[in-house]
Write a protein that holds these residues in place. Structure first.
Motif, mmCIF file in Angstrom:
data_model
loop_
_atom_site.group_PDB
_atom_site.id
_atom_site.type_symbol
_atom_site.label_atom_id
_atom_site.label_comp_id
_atom_site.label_asym_id
_atom_site.label_seq_id
_atom_site.Cartn_x
_atom_site.Cartn_y
_atom_site.Cartn_z
ATOM 1 N N SER A 64 0.815 -1.218 0.000
ATOM 2 C CA SER A 64 0.000 0.000 0.000
ATOM 3 C C SER A 64 0.847 1.265 0.000
ATOM 4 C CB SER A 64 -0.944 0.001 1.198
ATOM 5 O OG SER A 64 -0.201 -0.005 2.398
ATOM 6 N N GLU A 65 2.113 1.156 0.399
ATOM 7 C CA GLU A 65 2.960 2.349 0.502
ATOM 8 C C GLU A 65 4.202 2.285 -0.351
ATOM 9 O OE1 GLU A 65 3.597 3.871 4.354
ATOM 10 O OE2 GLU A 65 1.440 4.206 4.546
ATOM 11 N N LEU A 66 4.337 1.264 -1.212
ATOM 12 C CA LEU A 66 5.581 1.083 -1.961
ATOM 13 C C LEU A 66 5.319 0.579 -3.376
ATOM 14 C CD1 LEU A 66 8.741 1.006 -1.827
ATOM 15 C CD2 LEU A 66 8.508 -1.369 -1.090
ATOM 16 N N VAL A 67 5.955 1.235 -4.342
ATOM 17 C CA VAL A 67 5.975 0.754 -5.722
ATOM 18 C C VAL A 67 7.432 0.657 -6.172
ATOM 19 C CG1 VAL A 67 3.706 1.557 -6.495
ATOM 20 C CG2 VAL A 67 5.681 3.082 -6.656
ATOM 21 N N GLU A 68 7.645 -0.180 -7.172
ATOM 22 C CA GLU A 68 8.976 -0.360 -7.733
ATOM 23 C C GLU A 68 8.984 0.078 -9.191
ATOM 24 O OE1 GLU A 68 12.256 -3.850 -8.711
ATOM 25 O OE2 GLU A 68 10.193 -4.414 -8.268
ATOM 26 N N ILE A 69 9.996 0.845 -9.551
ATOM 27 C CA ILE A 69 10.255 1.107 -10.968
ATOM 28 C C ILE A 69 11.036 -0.090 -11.477
ATOM 29 C CG2 ILE A 69 11.553 2.503 -12.610
ATOM 30 C CD1 ILE A 69 10.908 4.953 -10.901
ATOM 31 N N GLU A 93 4.957 10.458 -11.214
ATOM 32 C CA GLU A 93 3.633 11.101 -11.257
ATOM 33 C C GLU A 93 2.528 10.065 -11.097
ATOM 34 O OE1 GLU A 93 2.876 14.312 -11.044
ATOM 35 O OE2 GLU A 93 5.038 14.550 -10.827
ATOM 36 N N GLU A 94 2.719 8.909 -11.707
ATOM 37 C CA GLU A 94 1.731 7.828 -11.581
ATOM 38 C C GLU A 94 1.650 7.351 -10.130
ATOM 39 O OE1 GLU A 94 -1.256 5.292 -12.437
ATOM 40 O OE2 GLU A 94 -0.471 6.845 -13.766
ATOM 41 N N ALA A 95 2.795 7.186 -9.476
ATOM 42 C CA ALA A 95 2.798 6.781 -8.062
ATOM 43 C C ALA A 95 2.078 7.823 -7.208
ATOM 44 C CB ALA A 95 4.232 6.576 -7.573
ATOM 45 N N ARG A 99 -1.387 7.783 -4.799
ATOM 46 C CA ARG A 99 -1.131 8.112 -3.386
ATOM 47 C C ARG A 99 -0.183 7.116 -2.722
ATOM 48 N NH1 ARG A 99 -4.760 11.729 -3.959
ATOM 49 N NH2 ARG A 99 -6.698 12.298 -3.034
ATOM 50 N N ILE A 100 0.837 6.705 -3.457
ATOM 51 C CA ILE A 100 1.840 5.788 -2.922
ATOM 52 C C ILE A 100 3.078 6.622 -2.575
ATOM 53 C CG2 ILE A 100 3.273 3.779 -3.405
ATOM 54 C CD1 ILE A 100 1.005 2.901 -5.347
ATOM 55 N N PRO A 101 3.479 6.633 -1.299
ATOM 56 C CA PRO A 101 4.516 7.570 -0.867
ATOM 57 C C PRO A 101 5.965 7.175 -1.131
ATOM 58 C CG PRO A 101 3.671 6.364 1.024
ATOM 59 C CD PRO A 101 2.845 5.945 -0.173
ATOM 60 N N ILE A 151 11.267 9.125 -1.439
ATOM 61 C CA ILE A 151 10.060 9.377 -0.667
ATOM 62 C C ILE A 151 9.359 10.562 -1.330
ATOM 63 C CG2 ILE A 151 9.097 9.957 1.594
ATOM 64 C CD1 ILE A 151 10.641 7.378 1.754
ATOM 65 N N LEU A 152 8.090 10.380 -1.677
ATOM 66 C CA LEU A 152 7.349 11.428 -2.364
ATOM 67 C C LEU A 152 6.663 12.330 -1.351
ATOM 68 C CD1 LEU A 152 5.733 9.235 -5.157
ATOM 69 C CD2 LEU A 152 7.957 10.386 -5.156
#
Length: 153
Positions: A64-69, A93-95, A99-101, A151-152
């Motif tokens: 819920s709080e992390l995405v990977e490029i 921008e997509e992240a 709302r993924i920080p 961290i966004l």
């Protein structure tokens, strides 16, 4: 030479496959089958120059709080022109829109990511990644990739 970034479409699968396969053969990116690319096409963005795809990248949700490029790559002859940074900006921008920080990547090009606002971190802080992908990777016990995190706000 102006690069335009856009969401990938199903018509881009063959081009994405060939681009990623070139990196996979060198052992610097995990391969992706055409079927996998078709299933995950909505996670990809591409960079085009004069209607030719010259780069790609995707965003994989790891929690819920992390995405990977991942699958971030450029065609030969297009590296060092700022196109990779445009792709990273688009993925960030997509992240943000989801709302993924936190955005992370495993890379051999840490300096590129540092120029784009990422910091080098310890891979062990990403158990989501380890259990999602690393468990199936042939380099699991001797991983030489560098983990980076942004961290966004």
């Amino acid at each position: 030479m102006e690069a335009v970034c856009r969401r990938a479409t199903i018509e881009d699968v063959d081009t994405l496959y060939l681009l990623i396969e070139g990196y996979a053969r060198k052992g610097i990116m995990l391969p992706r089958s055409r079927e996998t690319l078709s299933r995950q096409i909505d996670t990809f963005v591409v960079a085009e120059v004069e209607q030719e795809i010259v780069g790609c990248g995707s965003l994989c949700r790891l929690g819920s709080e992390l995405v990977e490029i991942r699958s971030l790559g450029m065609s030969d002859g297009y590296k060092g022109l700022g196109i990779g940074s445009k792709l990273v900006d688009r993925l960030i921008e997509e992240a943000k829109s989801q709302r993924i920080p936190k955005v992370m990547a495993l890379t051999y090009e840490a300096r590129f990511f540092q120029k784009n606002g990422f910091e080098i971190v310890d891979k062990d802080i990403f158990p989501e990644k380890v259990w999602t992908d690393c468990v199936n990777c042939p380099k699991q016990e001797c991983c030489d990739e560098i983990a980076v995190l942004k961290i966004l706000n």
